[in-house]
Design an enzyme around this catalytic site. Structure first.
Site: not given
Length: 359
Positions: A23, A25, A27-28, A141
């Site tokens: 995964g 995103g 942010h990470g 979110d």
């Protein structure tokens, strides 16, 4: 909370190999790893935040997840670590069925309607728990890619990097979220409230029911909200339903109720949107209770009619002086017999039993 040694995580992920990425995103980046024979998810700061030297997102996520530990509505935080620059690394449970976005839009197998309703309720309970915290937590979110699915296809809410506790610090936070799910009215810090999450949840409901992407530039209108709400308002709710999966008759009222709820969640005026308390009550009292009652009644009809046929068969056997009657005789029903189940009941039972499978 357990503190993992960085070398443990490097070994678990083959030194954070790209082949282990599950995964990504803003942010990470999330990697799949094996620690002590157990599959885990390891979230490391994104390259963009590393360049900005901004570790606040994962710090905040770790803080909130630590408060939510052992709650089945949320992914379980197993521990933390730090990279060579002292940036936070999170270790959480591994969700083997990925996220809701991929299940709806990328999988060759489709979620059945009872499972979609169950996911809607599970996410609602998670958001209600956040809103009932003292002070309330606004996720900011909520979207299908942040709803993870475990081995049993149970939904858990994840990714708290944008979450905010409703206190005096909220004025310092600029509006944030994901386009398509973000409340259009959330334009200034002073607009922050739990009703922002309600809007996002309503969008997820529309996505869950329609199987359509929230923003699809190949369609007109591109927004699932702008496409679905006029259909719902005109009473054409069946047109919103995912055409890839046949909607059973016994689920029609339930799905209509969900669409009605979704339309209220995305109302422009936030004071007209329901609270998450009300949403969970509606799902609990109408959706779950009604479905359970319908299923119980249909199956009870099956049992009663099977018993009625068996008694009738035994009575006929005695009347004709038969000594024995085979089990096949007891369970065999004539299609012309007045004691048989109605075609409608049999069809409903068949649909319910067929939908017991998760996908």
């Amino acid at each position: 909370m357990k503190e993992f040694v960085l070398e443990e995580l490097e070994l678990a992920t083959e030194n954070f190999s790209v082949t282990k990425v599950i995964g990504k995103g803003s942010h990470g980046v999330v990697y799949k790893g094996i620690l002590n024979g157990q599959s885990v998810a390891i979230k490391k700061q994104s390259l963009g935040l590393q360049m900005l030297k901004d570790n606040s997102k994962l710090e905040k996520e770790a803080q909130i997840l630590s408060l939510l530990r052992r709650n089945s509505c949320f992914i379980d935080l197993l521990g933390i670590s730090h990279d060579s620059f002292n940036n936070k690394i999170l270790v959480t449970e591994f969700m083997s069925n990925g996220n809701l976005h991929d299940a709806l839009h990328l999988s060759s197998k489709f979620l059945m309607w009872p499972k979609r309703v169950e996911i809607a309720l599970q996410v609602a309970r998670a958001v209600r728990f956040l809103h009932q915290s003292k002070p309330s937590i606004v996720h900011r979110d909520i979207k299908s890619s942040n709803i993870l699915l475990d081995a049993n296809w149970n939904a858990k809410l994840a990714d708290f990097g944008l979450s905010i506790r409703l206190n005096s610090d909220q004025e310092l936070n600029i509006p944030a979220g994901t386009i398509g799910y973000l409340d259009p009215d959330y334009t200034t810090p002073s607009k922050l409230s739990t009703k922002i999450d309600i809007f996002s949840y309503g969008v997820v409901l529309l996505e869950l029911i329609s199987g359509r992407k929230v923003i699809d530039v190949d369609r007109s209108p591109a927004s699932v909200v702008e496409w679905a709400i006029p259909l719902i308002d005109r009473g054409q709710r069946i047109k919103v339903c995912d055409e890839r999966v046949q909607l059973p008759r016994y689920m029609e009222d339930t799905v209509e109720q969900l669409l009605s709820l979704a339309s209220r969640c995305v109302l422009p005026r936030e004071n007209l949107r329901p609270s998450m308390d009300e949403i969970v009550d509606i799902l609990d009292n109408f959706v779950v209770v009604r479905f359970s009652s319908l299923m119980s009644n249909c199956l009870w009809d099956v049992i009663l009619n099977m018993r009625r046929r068996k008694i009738l068969c035994v009575t006929k056997c005695k009347a004709t002086d038969k000594v024995t009657c085979s089990g096949a005789d007891h369970n065999r029903g004539s299609v012309r017999g007045g004691d048989n189940l109605s075609n409608g009941t049999l069809l409903q039972v068949g649909e319910i039993l067929a939908d017991i499978k998760l996908k």
